[in-house]
Scaffold this active site. Structure first.
Site, PDB file in Angstrom:
ATOM      1  N   LYS A  70      -9.946   2.149  -5.015  1.00 31.18           N
ATOM      2  CA  LYS A  70     -10.385   0.917  -5.675  1.00 31.18           C
ATOM      3  C   LYS A  70     -11.834   1.388  -6.465  1.00 31.18           C
ATOM      4  O   LYS A  70     -11.991   0.569  -7.454  1.00 31.18           O
ATOM      5  CB  LYS A  70     -10.923  -0.039  -4.501  1.00 31.18           C
ATOM      6  CG  LYS A  70      -9.572  -0.880  -3.736  1.00 31.18           C
ATOM      7  CD  LYS A  70      -9.910  -1.947  -2.825  1.00 31.18           C
ATOM      8  CE  LYS A  70      -8.535  -2.055  -2.155  1.00 31.18           C
ATOM      9  NZ  LYS A  70      -8.891  -3.138  -1.099  1.00 31.18           N
ATOM     10  N   GLU A  82     -16.848 -11.347 -13.073  1.00 36.01           N
ATOM     11  CA  GLU A  82     -18.059 -11.318 -12.524  1.00 36.01           C
ATOM     12  C   GLU A  82     -17.933 -10.570 -10.909  1.00 36.01           C
ATOM     13  O   GLU A  82     -18.850  -9.719 -10.497  1.00 36.01           O
ATOM     14  CB  GLU A  82     -18.657 -12.586 -12.386  1.00 36.01           C
ATOM     15  CG  GLU A  82     -20.093 -13.038 -12.358  1.00 36.01           C
ATOM     16  CD  GLU A  82     -21.000 -11.919 -13.266  1.00 36.01           C
ATOM     17  OE1 GLU A  82     -20.512 -11.704 -14.455  1.00 36.01           O
ATOM     18  OE2 GLU A  82     -22.026 -11.506 -12.811  1.00 36.01           O
ATOM     19  N   ASP A 107      -9.978  -9.411  -3.061  1.00 34.50           N
ATOM     20  CA  ASP A 107      -9.915  -9.430  -1.560  1.00 34.50           C
ATOM     21  C   ASP A 107     -10.978 -10.384  -1.199  1.00 34.50           C
ATOM     22  O   ASP A 107     -10.782 -11.027   0.103  1.00 34.50           O
ATOM     23  CB  ASP A 107     -10.600  -7.776  -1.233  1.00 34.50           C
ATOM     24  CG  ASP A 107      -9.679  -6.763  -1.319  1.00 34.50           C
ATOM     25  OD1 ASP A 107      -8.574  -7.104  -1.252  1.00 34.50           O
ATOM     26  OD2 ASP A 107     -10.016  -5.448  -1.462  1.00 34.50           O
ATOM     27  N   GLY A 131     -17.702  -2.043   9.914  1.00 28.09           N
ATOM     28  CA  GLY A 131     -16.934  -1.436   8.791  1.00 28.09           C
ATOM     29  C   GLY A 131     -18.033  -1.800   7.541  1.00 28.09           C
ATOM     30  O   GLY A 131     -18.672  -2.641   7.443  1.00 28.09           O
ATOM     31  N   ALA A 132     -17.927  -0.647   6.356  1.00 26.38           N
ATOM     32  CA  ALA A 132     -18.883  -0.881   5.369  1.00 26.38           C
ATOM     33  C   ALA A 132     -18.048  -0.015   4.079  1.00 26.38           C
ATOM     34  O   ALA A 132     -18.687   0.609   3.262  1.00 26.38           O
ATOM     35  CB  ALA A 132     -20.252  -0.241   5.694  1.00 26.38           C
ATOM     36  N   GLY A 133     -16.741  -0.189   4.337  1.00 30.92           N
ATOM     37  CA  GLY A 133     -15.969   0.460   3.207  1.00 30.92           C
ATOM     38  C   GLY A 133     -15.843  -0.289   1.956  1.00 30.92           C
ATOM     39  O   GLY A 133     -16.223  -1.461   1.793  1.00 30.92           O
ATOM     40  N   ALA A 135     -13.190  -2.387   1.173  1.00 28.08           N
ATOM     41  CA  ALA A 135     -12.879  -3.880   1.451  1.00 28.08           C
ATOM     42  C   ALA A 135     -14.049  -4.779   1.642  1.00 28.08           C
ATOM     43  O   ALA A 135     -14.267  -5.925   1.351  1.00 28.08           O
ATOM     44  CB  ALA A 135     -11.739  -3.795   2.611  1.00 28.08           C
ATOM     45  N   GLY A 242      -4.997  -9.673   9.598  1.00 30.22           N
ATOM     46  CA  GLY A 242      -5.326  -9.794   8.233  1.00 30.22           C
ATOM     47  C   GLY A 242      -3.999 -10.178   7.215  1.00 30.22           C
ATOM     48  O   GLY A 242      -4.222  -9.959   5.947  1.00 30.22           O
ATOM     49  N   GLN A 249      -4.812 -12.752  -0.977  1.00 31.02           N
ATOM     50  CA  GLN A 249      -5.392 -11.909  -2.315  1.00 31.02           C
ATOM     51  C   GLN A 249      -4.325 -11.505  -3.287  1.00 31.02           C
ATOM     52  O   GLN A 249      -4.678 -11.655  -4.466  1.00 31.02           O
ATOM     53  CB  GLN A 249      -5.926 -10.734  -1.734  1.00 31.02           C
ATOM     54  CG  GLN A 249      -5.161  -9.466  -1.118  1.00 31.02           C
ATOM     55  CD  GLN A 249      -4.513  -8.786  -1.908  1.00 31.02           C
ATOM     56  OE1 GLN A 249      -4.814  -8.463  -3.009  1.00 31.02           O
ATOM     57  NE2 GLN A 249      -3.325  -8.288  -1.443  1.00 31.02           N
TER      58      GLN A 249
HETATM   59  N1  LIG Z   1      -5.579  -7.744   4.610  1.00 34.05           N
HETATM   60  C1  LIG Z   1      -6.040  -7.335   3.606  1.00 34.05           C
HETATM   61  O1  LIG Z   1      -5.687  -7.721   2.495  1.00 34.05           O
HETATM   62  C2  LIG Z   1      -6.750  -6.161   3.371  1.00 34.05           C
HETATM   63  C3  LIG Z   1      -7.386  -5.861   2.129  1.00 34.05           C
HETATM   64  C4  LIG Z   1      -8.353  -4.788   2.152  1.00 34.05           C
HETATM   65  C5  LIG Z   1      -8.493  -3.800   3.012  1.00 34.05           C
HETATM   66  N2  LIG Z   1      -7.804  -4.021   4.224  1.00 34.05           N
HETATM   67  C6  LIG Z   1      -7.543  -3.120   5.350  1.00 34.05           C
HETATM   68  O2  LIG Z   1      -9.237  -2.844   5.947  1.00 34.05           O
HETATM   69  C7  LIG Z   1      -9.189  -1.817   6.092  1.00 34.05           C
HETATM   70  C8  LIG Z   1     -10.574  -1.052   5.589  1.00 34.05           C
HETATM   71  O3  LIG Z   1     -10.350  -0.835   4.139  1.00 34.05           O
HETATM   72  P1  LIG Z   1     -11.102  -0.314   3.298  1.00 34.05           P
HETATM   73  O4  LIG Z   1     -10.537  -0.193   1.806  1.00 34.05           O
HETATM   74  O5  LIG Z   1     -12.638  -0.820   3.327  1.00 34.05           O
HETATM   75  O6  LIG Z   1     -11.209   1.257   3.436  1.00 34.05           O
HETATM   76  P2  LIG Z   1     -12.382   2.559   3.411  1.00 34.05           P
HETATM   77  O7  LIG Z   1     -13.240   2.334   2.138  1.00 34.05           O
HETATM   78  O8  LIG Z   1     -11.734   3.829   3.793  1.00 34.05           O
HETATM   79  O9  LIG Z   1     -13.384   2.185   4.512  1.00 34.05           O
HETATM   80  C9  LIG Z   1     -12.983   2.482   5.896  1.00 34.05           C
HETATM   81  C10 LIG Z   1     -14.225   1.938   7.037  1.00 34.05           C
HETATM   82  O10 LIG Z   1     -13.726   2.276   8.149  1.00 34.05           O
HETATM   83  C11 LIG Z   1     -14.775   3.033   8.931  1.00 34.05           C
HETATM   84  N3  LIG Z   1     -14.012   4.153   9.646  1.00 34.05           N
HETATM   85  C12 LIG Z   1     -13.052   4.918   9.339  1.00 34.05           C
HETATM   86  N4  LIG Z   1     -12.524   5.586  10.443  1.00 34.05           N
HETATM   87  C13 LIG Z   1     -13.404   5.239  11.453  1.00 34.05           C
HETATM   88  C14 LIG Z   1     -13.305   5.762  12.798  1.00 34.05           C
HETATM   89  N5  LIG Z   1     -12.340   6.550  13.276  1.00 34.05           N
HETATM   90  N6  LIG Z   1     -14.327   4.996  13.686  1.00 34.05           N
HETATM   91  C15 LIG Z   1     -14.978   4.013  13.304  1.00 34.05           C
HETATM   92  N7  LIG Z   1     -15.106   3.839  12.055  1.00 34.05           N
HETATM   93  C16 LIG Z   1     -14.215   4.226  11.101  1.00 34.05           C
HETATM   94  C17 LIG Z   1     -15.637   3.679   7.870  1.00 34.05           C
HETATM   95  O11 LIG Z   1     -16.761   4.078   8.434  1.00 34.05           O
HETATM   96  P3  LIG Z   1     -17.602   5.309   7.590  1.00 34.05           P
HETATM   97  O12 LIG Z   1     -18.647   4.629   6.649  1.00 34.05           O
HETATM   98  O13 LIG Z   1     -18.442   5.886   8.725  1.00 34.05           O
HETATM   99  O14 LIG Z   1     -16.697   6.219   6.737  1.00 34.05           O
HETATM  100  C18 LIG Z   1     -15.510   2.571   6.872  1.00 34.05           C
HETATM  101  O15 LIG Z   1     -16.383   1.713   7.221  1.00 34.05           O
HETATM  102  C19 LIG Z   1      -8.030  -0.877   5.928  1.00 34.05           C
HETATM  103  O16 LIG Z   1      -7.534  -0.562   7.243  1.00 34.05           O
HETATM  104  C20 LIG Z   1      -7.258  -1.688   5.025  1.00 34.05           C
HETATM  105  O17 LIG Z   1      -6.046  -1.518   5.162  1.00 34.05           O
HETATM  106  C21 LIG Z   1      -6.709  -5.027   4.331  1.00 34.05           C
END
Ligand SMILES: NC(=O)c1ccc[n+]([C@@H]2O[C@H](COP(=O)([O-])OP(=O)(O)OC[C@H]3O[C@@H](n4cnc5c(N)ncnc54)[C@H](OP(=O)(O)O)[C@@H]3O)[C@@H](O)[C@H]2O)c1
Length: 273
Positions: A70, A82, A107, A131-133, A135, A242, A249
């Site tokens: 992304k 925006e 999203d 979480g802080a990724g 998404a 989700g 989305q």
């Molecule tokens: N339903 C939907 O439409 C939708 C849309 C978007 C995303 N999602 C889901 O949301 C989730 C997050 O997506 P993303 O794009 O934000 O992923 P991402 O950018 O890879 O971020 C992953 C997040 O998970 C944390 N994390 C990963 N492994 C961990 C562990 N073992 N213990 C604790 N925290 C951990 C990371 O923490 P750190 O900062 O410490 O690495 C980070 O905050 C995914 O599973 C994705 O499939 C769903």
């Protein structure tokens, strides 16, 4: 790579086999009568730009992008909506012409629409996001604009800190720290980690939860996710995975591409089954 490309829309990610986007978009196409062939493409980790350039050169009109691309999609686009600018993350691309690719992030509107459908959100709600990724970057602006207070709890503290400084100009957002364990109670708790690791039963102390607290897991799978199992274990009745966010989305990507917002209720039912 895309010689004789037979599709003009696709989702790009790695891994991608699990993606439900082709199913959702092909249902939208059928429902709205719009011609739109949609496939999933697994992208080698170091080839995002090459693969996307080829796709658009060979007749691609629109794309979805999922983890881990992304941020790269945000840099790839030379026009941004925006909300994509604010999120600094793109999950939807649209070819405008040979010169311009527009990037959007659906999203946030996807999550907010599902929370409203479930009656899980109201103005002034206090929300804990785990979480802080990528998404989370996409959903913060819509949730803050809706009038909620947000606390971020993340494995890597510095990532949470970065997000809070990026978004504090848009509303009430804080880092969740342990001094709040016993004095805060949340209306909504969202799991936005890619792995919910339940180290012990009190992973989220029960002092943060009331009988009215709602729980939302951005992840989805046929069986309960670990987070949903935990919600059941503590006796919550207000929880969801989700799948609705995914459908909404996708509907907003479809809107960007075709100027029609497809209905999602029946699609959510189909996906749940
Ligand atoms: N339903 C939907 O439409 C939708 C849309 C978007 C995303 N999602 C889901 O949301 C989730 C997050 O997506 P993303 O794009 O934000 O992923 P991402 O950018 O890879 O971020 C992953 C997040 O998970 C944390 N994390 C990963 N492994 C961990 C562990 N073992 N213990 C604790 N925290 C951990 C990371 O923490 P750190 O900062 O410490 O690495 C980070 O905050 C995914 O599973 C994705 O499939 C769903």
């Amino acid at each position: 790579m895309f010689r004789n490309q037979s599709f003009n829309y696709a989702v790009f990610g790695n891994p991608i086999d699990h993606s439900k986007s082709p199913k959702i978009h092909n249902l939208f196409a059928k429902k709205t009568g719009i011609f739109h062939t949609y496939k999933s493409v697994n992208v080698p980790l170091d080839q995002f730009n090459t693969v996307l350039c080829n796709f658009f050169k060979q007749g691609g009109q629109g794309a979805n992008v999922t983890a881990p691309f992304k941020q790269e999609a945000y840099l790839f686009c030379n026009k941004l909506t925006e909300r994509a600018k604010i999120a600094e993350s793109v999950n939807t691309l649209k070819k405008i012409d040979d010169k311009y690719i527009l990037g959007d992030n659906t999203d946030g509107i996807g999550l907010l629409s599902d929370l409203i459908r479930l009656n899980f959100i109201k103005k002034k709600y206090s929300i804990l996001i785990i979480g802080a990724g990528g998404a989370v970057k996409g959903v913060l602006f819509p949730l803050l604009s809706f009038g909620c207070s947000i606390f971020i709890l993340n494995r890597t503290f510095s990532n949470a800190k970065k997000l809070v400084s990026q978004f504090n100009k848009y509303g009430d957002i804080h880092i969740f720290d342990k001094t709040l364990w016993n004095i805060k109670c949340f209306d909504l708790i969202i799991n936005a980690t890619s792995k919910f690791i339940k180290k012990k039963d009190d992973f989220i102390p029960l002092s943060l939860v009331s009988s009215k607290t709602c729980f939302y897991d951005m992840n989805y799978q046929i069986n309960n996710t670990a987070f949903i199992d935990w919600c059941l274990k503590i006796g919550s009745v207000f929880f969801s995975n989700g799948i609705g966010m995914l459908a909404f989305q996708a509907a907003h990507s479809f809107l960007l591409w075709h100027n029609i917002l497809p209905e999602t209720d029946d699609i959510i039912d189909i996906l749940k089954r």
